[in-house]
Design a protein around this motif. Structure first.
Motif, PDB file in Angstrom:
ATOM      1  N   PRO A  15      22.716  37.624  54.493  1.00 35.39           N
ATOM      2  CA  PRO A  15      23.154  36.352  53.913  1.00 35.39           C
ATOM      3  C   PRO A  15      22.687  36.282  52.454  1.00 35.39           C
ATOM      4  O   PRO A  15      21.951  37.153  51.984  1.00 35.39           O
ATOM      5  CB  PRO A  15      22.410  35.315  54.765  1.00 35.39           C
ATOM      6  N   GLU A  16      23.107  35.284  51.746  1.00 34.88           N
ATOM      7  CA  GLU A  16      22.651  35.114  50.366  1.00 34.88           C
ATOM      8  C   GLU A  16      21.143  34.869  50.355  1.00 34.88           C
ATOM      9  O   GLU A  16      20.615  34.051  51.129  1.00 34.88           O
ATOM     10  CB  GLU A  16      23.359  33.935  49.704  1.00 34.88           C
ATOM     11  N   LEU A  17      20.447  35.599  49.491  1.00 28.75           N
ATOM     12  CA  LEU A  17      18.997  35.453  49.360  1.00 28.75           C
ATOM     13  C   LEU A  17      18.691  35.189  47.885  1.00 28.75           C
ATOM     14  O   LEU A  17      18.494  36.118  47.096  1.00 28.75           O
ATOM     15  CB  LEU A  17      18.285  36.728  49.827  1.00 28.75           C
ATOM     16  N   PRO A  18      18.661  33.906  47.507  1.00 33.16           N
ATOM     17  CA  PRO A  18      18.529  33.582  46.080  1.00 33.16           C
ATOM     18  C   PRO A  18      17.166  33.912  45.499  1.00 33.16           C
ATOM     19  O   PRO A  18      17.017  34.018  44.287  1.00 33.16           O
ATOM     20  CB  PRO A  18      18.789  32.074  46.044  1.00 33.16           C
ATOM     21  N   THR A  19      16.153  34.040  46.349  1.00 39.40           N
ATOM     22  CA  THR A  19      14.817  34.387  45.853  1.00 39.40           C
ATOM     23  C   THR A  19      14.337  35.665  46.542  1.00 39.40           C
ATOM     24  O   THR A  19      14.932  36.119  47.524  1.00 39.40           O
ATOM     25  CB  THR A  19      13.813  33.260  46.137  1.00 39.40           C
ATOM     26  N   SER A  20      13.257  36.200  46.028  1.00 38.96           N
ATOM     27  CA  SER A  20      12.663  37.383  46.633  1.00 38.96           C
ATOM     28  C   SER A  20      12.307  37.100  48.089  1.00 38.96           C
ATOM     29  O   SER A  20      11.779  36.037  48.420  1.00 38.96           O
ATOM     30  CB  SER A  20      11.407  37.798  45.856  1.00 38.96           C
ATOM     31  N   LYS A  41       4.957  47.952  57.390  1.00 38.61           N
ATOM     32  CA  LYS A  41       6.001  47.284  58.165  1.00 38.61           C
ATOM     33  C   LYS A  41       6.895  46.393  57.310  1.00 38.61           C
ATOM     34  O   LYS A  41       7.988  46.030  57.745  1.00 38.61           O
ATOM     35  CB  LYS A  41       5.369  46.424  59.270  1.00 38.61           C
ATOM     36  N   SER A  42       6.438  46.031  56.113  1.00 37.89           N
ATOM     37  CA  SER A  42       7.174  45.049  55.309  1.00 37.89           C
ATOM     38  C   SER A  42       7.278  45.493  53.864  1.00 37.89           C
ATOM     39  O   SER A  42       6.428  46.237  53.355  1.00 37.89           O
ATOM     40  CB  SER A  42       6.466  43.686  55.354  1.00 37.89           C
ATOM     41  N   LEU A  43       8.344  45.009  53.196  1.00 38.45           N
ATOM     42  CA  LEU A  43       8.450  45.158  51.747  1.00 38.45           C
ATOM     43  C   LEU A  43       9.290  44.012  51.195  1.00 38.45           C
ATOM     44  O   LEU A  43      10.051  43.368  51.919  1.00 38.45           O
ATOM     45  CB  LEU A  43       9.009  46.523  51.347  1.00 38.45           C
ATOM     46  N   GLN A  44       9.135  43.763  49.916  1.00 43.91           N
ATOM     47  CA  GLN A  44       9.847  42.677  49.254  1.00 43.91           C
ATOM     48  C   GLN A  44      11.249  43.130  48.846  1.00 43.91           C
ATOM     49  O   GLN A  44      11.421  44.191  48.252  1.00 43.91           O
ATOM     50  CB  GLN A  44       9.087  42.210  48.008  1.00 43.91           C
ATOM     51  N   LEU A  45      12.234  42.327  49.195  1.00 46.47           N
ATOM     52  CA  LEU A  45      13.599  42.551  48.742  1.00 46.47           C
ATOM     53  C   LEU A  45      13.851  41.692  47.506  1.00 46.47           C
ATOM     54  O   LEU A  45      13.368  40.558  47.419  1.00 46.47           O
ATOM     55  CB  LEU A  45      14.601  42.181  49.831  1.00 46.47           C
ATOM     56  N   PRO A  46      14.614  42.180  46.569  1.00 50.54           N
ATOM     57  CA  PRO A  46      14.984  41.335  45.436  1.00 50.54           C
ATOM     58  C   PRO A  46      15.985  40.272  45.880  1.00 50.54           C
ATOM     59  O   PRO A  46      16.543  40.334  46.985  1.00 50.54           O
ATOM     60  CB  PRO A  46      15.628  42.336  44.469  1.00 50.54           C
ATOM     61  N   SER A  47      16.226  39.298  45.055  1.00 49.55           N
ATOM     62  CA  SER A  47      17.249  38.303  45.375  1.00 49.55           C
ATOM     63  C   SER A  47      18.617  38.988  45.386  1.00 49.55           C
ATOM     64  O   SER A  47      18.895  39.853  44.562  1.00 49.55           O
ATOM     65  CB  SER A  47      17.239  37.171  44.336  1.00 49.55           C
ATOM     66  N   VAL A  48      19.453  38.598  46.352  1.00 45.47           N
ATOM     67  CA  VAL A  48      20.778  39.222  46.478  1.00 45.47           C
ATOM     68  C   VAL A  48      21.806  38.142  46.786  1.00 45.47           C
ATOM     69  O   VAL A  48      21.501  37.078  47.342  1.00 45.47           O
ATOM     70  CB  VAL A  48      20.798  40.287  47.602  1.00 45.47           C
TER      71      VAL A  48
END
Length: 794
Positions: free
Chosen positions: A420-425, A456-463
């Motif tokens: 889905p849209e992810l406006p923030t990190s 187990k985790s990492l930050q995704l950029p906004s997409v």
């Protein structure tokens, strides 16, 4: 009556040489085969009624090219051994349910016939579980298709499958026991079960299968450690101990001599070296310590099996992984053994041969000639099948499924969904990626999750809406030791994204997946569309595309060689259809052993699947292996150079002292205490030196039972000796009593270790095991223990 008849026959035969007792393979079905016996006598084994000391060499037929089997057996005989000890690997023989393979590389009977032809006795270890740093400890992966299966317990399905396997093994070799004129003198029941649990009924059921399949005359034994062998010891079996180089041998047998004073003594696994893991230093053990232990045992009439005398190679995907945590083993099973991975005698071999010659009543045979080693000039891989351009048809599933649920045992698996849209990190969490995951957004690489490191985790950029998320997961070896052998591959639970909106966390469980199975099979590699390598240029990371590379190369002569994989990333190699095993740029192994018997004069084909992508698509054949070269940035110690533990404001749960000497010791706290972080501060040593060492640690709960160490992590250790040996602090809970944490010489006490238990526990006490040597180097005297629910200050 049958035992009496055998005894009478043996009384008249004990003067015969092993050659006279063994009929050759061509005579196996004739009346010239002579029956014999092997059993436990008073304080000794009896071979055909005569005292006999077993000098066994452990080696494994699936780890050795079939063409070299006899060479390796002759190497063991020339060393001064009289017996070959071997595991039977269930998963190698039954890759699919009810499809048994005892041909070619899996021809167990032929290997045993070769032992017989070379006047070597055989100790058979048919599992069903073998450990051996082998994929899932020898258990077949397809057992995990039944997700609720209880492995190594009396689970009806598990026992049904074990029974079928044991019958299949017996059909191959039951007529090769010494009672039938063959070389098999003993058969092992299960394997080190005390390190898994306490269940005499289960062990008894395995014993009953073997008796049923091999006959009442067969001599059965079980092996365990001195600390746990009584937990599952059955009265009608011979008991043997497993321990490593440098151990206090009298201490290892003390309890057995106490409960069975007339029992023959045998170390059924005397560890000559140790195995390597990806990202760790190459393991070695001093030859003089190994030889001193064998010399002492033989001087006291104690039998032994040297594990390993020749380790060999974990071809293809057969390398396992250690636990707690996840520590995948490298392809080479060199083991720092007397006979190297490629079958060459080492300095260890020659020194040990001198010692064993003292205990032989005849001159040892000459050492076989070493196999020719060749150099292959550097050549390039000319074609590539890019991975993402060659995906198979996908499955579609709303929920995440494991690799096993798609009937896939090995290789890699790609999970794809639309975000889905992810406006923030946003935080992406994969629960859990087994074993090495790479994350992509619309085809662009974002980062990796390495199970070894607990990532187990990492930050995704906004997409924006509609971006494609892909998670490419490579399965490495399934855990082969401890309760964690039930080791599913792929993604084992779910994938979530966590957003922060107006100070609140929103967690979304992702679904609607497309799943691509990238099986480690020839059909997958052959199905690809290939392009010239020159058509591609390295990306921003300096790497060529992920995918399958291939070419042919020509030879004027054949011989053993070692393929140099230093410019490659991570993956698998095949030459002329033979699986050479895994490579990984982090090391310590940088080359793959390529046996000359798998090469041919003229044209040869090589296929390399690189899941990261090579920096340069070239290789060469070296005359010597590179198995001790790390090239990674992650530290293998557990202390930031700028941090020092601060206990000034802390109150100890207990101040105490350990007693000198070997063996387990237990400390009870004054009262139970709750916490997640445990610090053991060591104030001084028993020998007055500055080094501290711990072989194993356990913590007990409010009922005095050991808590699981699977989630444990070392949070801090002030000093770790990782230059002179692999003695990092995580050795304190690696389930191996012969390995240990050691501080660096020259650094003064106090020493400290902090362990994160993974979750809060109510703790009642601590159990501590010092090193196994008789003088217990680095044994701790005075100590303080701290327990907190929050982390300590550094």
């Amino acid at each position: 009556m049958s035992r009496l008849i055998n005894a009478l026959v043996c009384a008249s035969l004990w003067l015969l040489s092993p050659t006279m007792l063994f009929a050759n393979s061509n005579e196996a079905e004739t009346s010239t085969t002579v029956a014999g016996s092997f059993e436990a006598g008073k304080g000794t084994f009896l071979l055909n009624g005569k005292p006999f000391v077993v000098k066994a060499a452990e080696l494994h037929y699936p780890r050795i090219p079939r063409d070299y089997w006899e060479h390796r057996i002759k190497m063991c005989k020339a060393l001064g051994m009289n017996t070959i000890c071997l595991y039977v690997f269930w998963n190698a023989h039954e890759s699919e349910p009810d499809k048994f393979d005892f041909t070619g590389q899996n021809d167990l009977a032929e290997f045993i016939r070769l032992c017989k032809e070379n006047d070597m006795y055989v100790i058979l270890r048919p599992g069903p579980y073998v450990c051996a740093e082998w994929e899932m400890g020898g258990l077949p992966w397809w057992l995990l298709k039944k997700k609720d299966i209880r492995l190594r317990e009396q689970d009806p399905y598990f026992m049904e499958r074990v029974d079928k396997f044991q019958k299949a093994v017996a059909a191959q070799v039951a007529d090769m026991t010494i009672a039938n004129g063959g070389p098999i003198i003993m058969v092992q029941v299960e394997n080190e079960y005390g390190s898994y649990g306490t269940d005499k009924e289960y062990v008894g059921a395995i014993r009953d299968m073997l008796r049923k399949n091999f006959g009442e005359e067969v001599t059965l034994f079980q092996c365990d450690w001195a600390s746990n062998f009584l937990n599952n010891g059955l009265d009608d079996l011979i008991w043997t101990m497993n321990f490593g180089t440098g151990a206090n041998i009298d201490k290892q047998f003390a309890k057995l001599k106490e409960v069975r004073p007339d029992s023959p003594l045998m170390c059924s696994e005397f560890w000559s070296g140790w195995f390597d893991k990806w990202g760790g230093n190459h393991e070695t053990r001093a030859a003089e310590n190994m030889i001193a232990g064998i010399d002492e045992m033989l001087s006291k009439g104690i039998s032994f099996s040297l594990y390993m005398t020749h380790g060999g190679t974990n071809w293809g995907h057969w390398a396992g992984a250690n636990s707690p945590g996840f520590a995948p083993d490298v392809t080479s099973y060199d083991y720092d053994a007397p006979i190297s991975e490629s079958g060459r005698p080492t300095a260890k071999y020659h020194a040990l041969r001198e010692t064993l010659a003292k205990y032989s009543d005849r001159k040892l045979p000459p050492v076989p000639k070493t196999i020719l080693t060749i150099k292959i000039p550097e050549f390039g891989l000319t074609e590539v099948g890019p991975l993402f351009a060659n995906l198979p048809a996908p499955h579609k599933d709303e929920k995440i499924k494991t690799m096993e649920e798609y009937n896939q045992g090995f290789g890699s698996i790609l999970y794809r969904t639309v975000l889905p849209e992810l406006p923030t990190s946003t935080l992406l969490t994969v629960n859990d990626a087994h074993d090495f995951a790479q994350i992509f957004l619309d085809g662009k690489y974002i980062g990796k999750l390495d199970r070894r490191l607990g990532e187990k985790s990492l930050q995704l950029p906004s997409v924006g809406k509609g971006v494609t998320l892909e998670i490419l997961v490579e399965a490495m070896g399934r855990i082969n030791f401890g309760r964690a052998i039930k080791d599913f591959k792929g993604i084992t639970d779910n994938v979530t994204i966590t957003e922060n909106r107006d100070g609140h966390k929103f967690v979304c469980d992702l679904g609607d997946w497309e799943v691509f199975n990238l099986d480690d099979k020839e059909e997958f590699y052959n199905s690809m569309e290939y392009f010239p390598v020159e058509a591609f240029t390295p990306g921003d990371d300096g790497r060529m595309p992920r995918g399958v590379y291939r070419t042919t190369f020509n030879l004027n002569k054949t011989g053993d060689t070692f393929l140099n994989m230093e410019t490659w990333g991570k993956g698998l190699v095949y030459v002329n259809g033979h699986p050479l095993g895994r490579f990984w740029e982090i090391g310590p192994q940088q080359t793959l052993y390529l046996p000359g018997c798998w090469l041919r004069k003229g044209e040869n084909e090589i296929v390399i699947f690189d899941i990261i992508g090579p920096k340069k698509a070239v290789t060469e054949g070296l005359e010597k292996p590179i198995i001790d070269k790390l090239q990674q940035t992650a530290p293998i110690t557990h202390r930031d150079a700028t941090s020092t533990l601060d206990l000034s404001a802390e109150t100890a749960v207990i101040n105490g002292s350990f007693a000198p000497g070997n063996g387990w010791q237990e400390i009870d706290f004054d009262s139970p205490v709750k916490g997640r972080y445990v610090c053991l501060e060591l104030l001084n040593s028993q020998d007055g030196g500055d080094e501290a060492a711990i072989a194993e640690l356990y913590l007990t709960d409010a009922d005095g039972k050991r808590i699981s160490r699977e989630p444990w992590k070392v949070r801090y250790a002030d000093s770790e000796e990782v230059k002179k040996g692999n003695h990092a602090a995580d050795k304190t809970f690696d389930l191996q009593e012969s390995t240990y944490w050691s501080t660096v010489s020259g650094i003064a006490y106090p020493h400290s270790i902090v362990i994160d238990l993974g979750a809060p526990h109510t703790l009642r006490g601590l159990q501590y095991l010092p090193r196994m040597e008789s003088h217990t180097p680095g044994a701790i005297k005075d100590f303080r223990i701290f327990v907190k629910e929050t982390d300590f200050r550094y």
